[in-house]
Design an enzyme around this catalytic site. Structure first.
Site, short mmCIF file in Angstrom:
data_model
loop_
_atom_site.label_atom_id
_atom_site.label_comp_id
_atom_site.label_asym_id
_atom_site.label_seq_id
_atom_site.Cartn_x
_atom_site.Cartn_y
_atom_site.Cartn_z
N GLU A 84 24.54 9.60 81.01
CA GLU A 84 23.50 8.55 80.96
C GLU A 84 23.60 7.72 79.68
OE1 GLU A 84 19.61 9.31 82.40
OE2 GLU A 84 20.31 10.64 83.98
C1 LIG Z 1 28.73 16.20 84.67
C2 LIG Z 1 28.61 14.73 84.75
C3 LIG Z 1 27.65 14.16 85.56
C4 LIG Z 1 27.55 12.76 85.67
N1 LIG Z 1 26.65 12.21 86.56
C5 LIG Z 1 26.67 10.86 86.77
C6 LIG Z 1 25.87 10.28 87.80
O1 LIG Z 1 25.10 10.95 88.48
N2 LIG Z 1 25.98 8.93 88.02
C7 LIG Z 1 26.81 8.14 87.27
O2 LIG Z 1 26.87 6.93 87.52
N3 LIG Z 1 27.58 8.67 86.27
C8 LIG Z 1 27.53 10.01 86.01
N4 LIG Z 1 28.32 10.55 85.02
C9 LIG Z 1 29.15 9.68 84.21
C10 LIG Z 1 28.68 9.53 82.78
O3 LIG Z 1 27.54 8.71 82.73
C11 LIG Z 1 29.87 8.99 81.97
O4 LIG Z 1 30.76 10.08 81.81
C12 LIG Z 1 29.48 8.42 80.65
O5 LIG Z 1 28.79 7.20 80.83
C13 LIG Z 1 30.68 8.17 79.75
O6 LIG Z 1 31.69 7.48 80.41
P1 LIG Z 1 33.18 8.05 80.39
O7 LIG Z 1 33.15 9.48 80.76
O8 LIG Z 1 34.04 7.15 81.17
O9 LIG Z 1 33.60 8.01 78.86
P2 LIG Z 1 34.24 6.78 78.07
O10 LIG Z 1 33.53 5.53 78.40
O11 LIG Z 1 35.72 6.81 78.23
O12 LIG Z 1 33.88 7.18 76.57
C14 LIG Z 1 34.44 8.32 75.93
C15 LIG Z 1 33.86 8.44 74.55
O13 LIG Z 1 34.25 7.31 73.78
C16 LIG Z 1 33.25 6.95 72.88
N5 LIG Z 1 32.88 5.56 73.12
C17 LIG Z 1 32.94 4.86 74.26
N6 LIG Z 1 32.51 3.60 74.07
C18 LIG Z 1 32.16 3.51 72.78
C19 LIG Z 1 31.63 2.47 71.96
N7 LIG Z 1 31.31 1.28 72.46
N8 LIG Z 1 31.38 2.75 70.67
C20 LIG Z 1 31.64 3.96 70.16
N9 LIG Z 1 32.13 4.97 70.87
C21 LIG Z 1 32.39 4.75 72.17
C22 LIG Z 1 32.08 7.92 73.11
O14 LIG Z 1 32.16 8.98 72.19
C23 LIG Z 1 32.34 8.44 74.50
O15 LIG Z 1 31.82 9.75 74.68
C24 LIG Z 1 28.40 11.94 84.89
C25 LIG Z 1 29.34 12.51 84.04
C26 LIG Z 1 29.47 13.89 83.97
C27 LIG Z 1 30.52 14.47 83.06
#
Ligand SMILES: Cc1cc2nc3c(=O)[nH]c(=O)nc-3n(C[C@H](O)[C@H](O)[C@H](O)COP(=O)(O)OP(=O)(O)OC[C@H]3O[C@@H](n4cnc5c(N)ncnc54)[C@H](O)[C@@H]3O)c2cc1C
Length: 590
Positions: free
Chosen positions: A413
């Site tokens: 989130e």
């Molecule tokens: C168990 C689980 C349940 C989930 N449930 C849902 C759901 O029900 N619905 C849904 O839509 N999504 C869901 N998600 C997705 C979740 O919201 C995303 O994983 C989250 O938004 C991060 O996106 P990403 O994993 O692609 O990480 P990325 O966007 O690749 O980011 C990786 C890391 O990079 C860093 N980062 C990224 N951007 C920046 C920035 N601008 N500045 C500084 N640091 C940054 C942060 O440390 C971040 O943790 C779920 C994820 C998991 C693991």
């Protein structure tokens, strides 16, 4: 203008349209950035009305009984599944439609009351609380907030009872933190009766068990070559809906079904659009305000469990002929967990009350609540883990599971880094605009500009001189209130200085943003604690009662929070930022 500048301007314009269209109310957090204490948002401490409290108490005792008898968090973790009987039971208690209106089969509870329910579940089992959040806080939220009467009538009764389940699908491979980068396409059919959806979603909680999914997809903007995001209600029985992976194997909250699915030429009737076409990102952000609020409640529940486990172990485990609770380094951890749990609960209640009161704009506060509570919970779990020593590492205790479960909170989130930057930038926009007004006038004076710049200058200068009043009722809290007022003034001064020193490049300076956001979060947390403490002292006084033991934890929180705020502000001028960036760049270039 070079390509990078043009892209930056485009991003700024998109953010302005998304976040700042329409009248801008001065909420509590935005007020902090302007040097104000918007007291009527946070004081007096909100209370659930008596009639609703009775209904909540009855529901909580029914829920506790059900959970005591039927919820086995260790088994849910082992089996990586929440049994249908548990889901049905939660449905019977009303948990799955708690805030849905009674007319649509829900319980019509307020967010404050709902947060108490989520706290109770979060206390016991993170898989179950995340499942409930995914269904109720975000899965059916767009329908609740933006659905037409027909849509609600059609879908909500079964979703409120738990006979059917909901899910919220925003994330894709290329749209994680960058949620605006949704690639799933929704092309209108020639006769305009439906949209044809194509693309993939991943990491979606409940995707494989949901009967209704709120899916974000990109639609053409009529009359232009642009596209915008629109929210659609999709059901898995629509031809072309393909579940690619129903339960992605994962480290924690293993009971939840986290799925990956594809839509291949799925025809979705236009009647299934939720909210205004092209405004899906706004819909998503609004939905997430609710998710982040109940996130706070779940973390509060888990922090209370940490406190219970820490106290129980510290009072029974003996080493060096003493129980562990005799050692100051153990006491320090217990006191900190107690202080944080008090603050997390206070912040959750205050934030939920903003929603219940229909206040206009609380996106900063919900982001602050999410970041603050998830970071504090991680510390709480680390502390209780340490107190348990080697035993914590063994799988017969719940601690290793709690640690695995809690790790998602800082990512889901909205990753905490993204939200931290968001808090600082959205908060600084108000004073930033005032400085811009002054700067533009100095560069190009005009009569009309002069009066606006004068008003902006007065506002900036006034906030720098004035110590905002923090009105508390209890004599013994006056000192804390004065300190808080002074810290808000110092915070505002620091924000002004950062804006003047760095100007536009501050948009990329996340190390500066982090300190500003951290200070703002602690100011909000302290305010909520002070408000609650004041309310509890007054309540006890009216009833001739003595102070609760919780109060020493609340006092401790205020002291620690004030010290942290001073540290964050000092770090704005005394830091290693340049060395940090150089060292990281050195590694990244290798
Ligand atoms: C168990 C689980 C349940 C989930 N449930 C849902 C759901 O029900 N619905 C849904 O839509 N999504 C869901 N998600 C997705 C979740 O919201 C995303 O994983 C989250 O938004 C991060 O996106 P990403 O994993 O692609 O990480 P990325 O966007 O690749 O980011 C990786 C890391 O990079 C860093 N980062 C990224 N951007 C920046 C920035 N601008 N500045 C500084 N640091 C940054 C942060 O440390 C971040 O943790 C779920 C994820 C998991 C693991």
């Amino acid at each position: 203008m070079n390509k990078l500048d043009a892209e930056r301007q485009k991003e700024i314009q998109q953010a302005e349209e998304l976040l700042f269209a329409g009248p801008q109310a001065l909420g509590f957090a935005k007020g902090l950035f302007q040097g104000h204490f918007v007291s009527d948002w946070v004081m007096p401490y909100p209370r659930i009305p008596a009639a609703q409290q009775t209904e909540l108490d009855d529901t909580l005792s029914e829920l506790r009984k059900f959970l005591d008898e039927h919820l086995d968090p260790a088994e849910i973790d082992r089996q990586a599944d929440i049994p249908r009987s548990v889901i049905d039971g939660l449905g019977r208690v009303g948990v799955l439609g708690m805030t849905a209106p009674k007319d649509y089969g829900g319980r019509g509870f307020s967010q404050m009351a709902n947060c108490k329910v989520l706290e109770e579940i979060g206390r016991r089992c993170a898989s179950t609380s995340v499942f409930v959040n995914a269904h109720h806080s975000i899965g059916i939220r767009a329908l609740l907030l933006f659905g037409t009467h027909e849509q609600k009538q059609r879908w909500l009764p079964k979703l409120s009872s738990g006979e059917q389940l909901g899910s919220f699908a925003l994330t894709e491979k290329e749209a994680g933190s960058d949620a605006a980068n949704v690639q799933m396409q929704a092309r209108p059919s020639e006769d305009g009766s439906h949209f044809i959806l194509n693309g993939e979603k991943r990491y979606i909680t409940n995707a494989a068990i949901a009967h209704e999914l709120t899916v974000m997809a990109r639609t053409p903007v009529p009359g232009s070559d642009k596209t915008a995001i629109t929210a659609f209600l999709v059901t898995p029985d629509m031809p072309g809906f393909e579940m690619l992976e129903a339960r992605m194997p994962k480290m924690g909250i293993r009971g939840t079904a986290t799925g990956r699915f594809a839509l291949r030429d799925v025809k979705v009737p236009k009647e299934n659009i939720l909210g205004p076409p092209g405004k899906g990102l706004k819909v998503a952000l609004t939905v997430l305000d609710f998710g982040r609020t109940t996130f706070g409640a779940c973390c509060t529940g888990a922090a209370k469990t940490c406190l219970e486990l820490a106290v129980q172990h510290a009072n029974t485990r003996k080493q060096f002929n003493k129980t562990l609770g005799n050692f100051e380094l153990v006491k320090k951890k217990i006191a900190r967990i107690a202080a944080d749990a008090y603050a997390m609960e206070s912040m959750t209640t205050v934030t939920a009350s903003f929603i219940d009161r229909g206040l206009e704009d609380y996106m900063l506060e919900t982001a602050m609540l999410k970041v603050f509570t998830t970071e504090r919970l991680w510390e709480c779990i680390n502390d209780v883990f340490q107190i348990h020593g080697g035993a914590a590492y063994m799988t017969d205790l719940p601690l290793e599971r709690m640690m695995r479960d809690a790790r998602i909170n800082q990512i889901g989130e909205g990753a905490n880094e993204v939200l931290t930057s968001f808090i600082a930038l959205v908060g600084m926009r108000g004073p930033g605009m005032e400085f811009k007004e002054i700067y533009d006038t100095m560069m190009k004076p005009s009569r009309e500009r002069m009066s606006k710049a004068w008003a902006a200058g007065k506002s900036r200068l006034g906030a720098t001189i004035r110590v905002p009043d923090v009105p508390v009722q209890s004599e013994q809290l006056r000192g804390h209130a004065r300190q808080l007022g002074h810290l808000i003034r110092r915070f505002n001064f620091a924000v002004n200085r950062a804006l003047i020193t760095y100007r536009e490049p501050i948009l990329d300076m996340q190390l500066v943003q982090e300190r500003i956001a951290n200070a703002a979060m602690d100011l909000f947390a302290s305010t909520c604690v002070l408000s609650r403490l004041d309310g509890e002292i007054q309540f006890a006084r009216r009833n001739g009662e003595t102070a609760s033991p919780n109060h020493s934890a609340a006092h401790l929180f205020l002291r620690q929070s004030f010290r942290r705020i001073r540290g964050f502000l000092a770090g704005l001028t005394d830091n290693d930022d340049k060395a940090v960036i150089t060292a990281a760049n050195g590694c990244l270039a290798r």
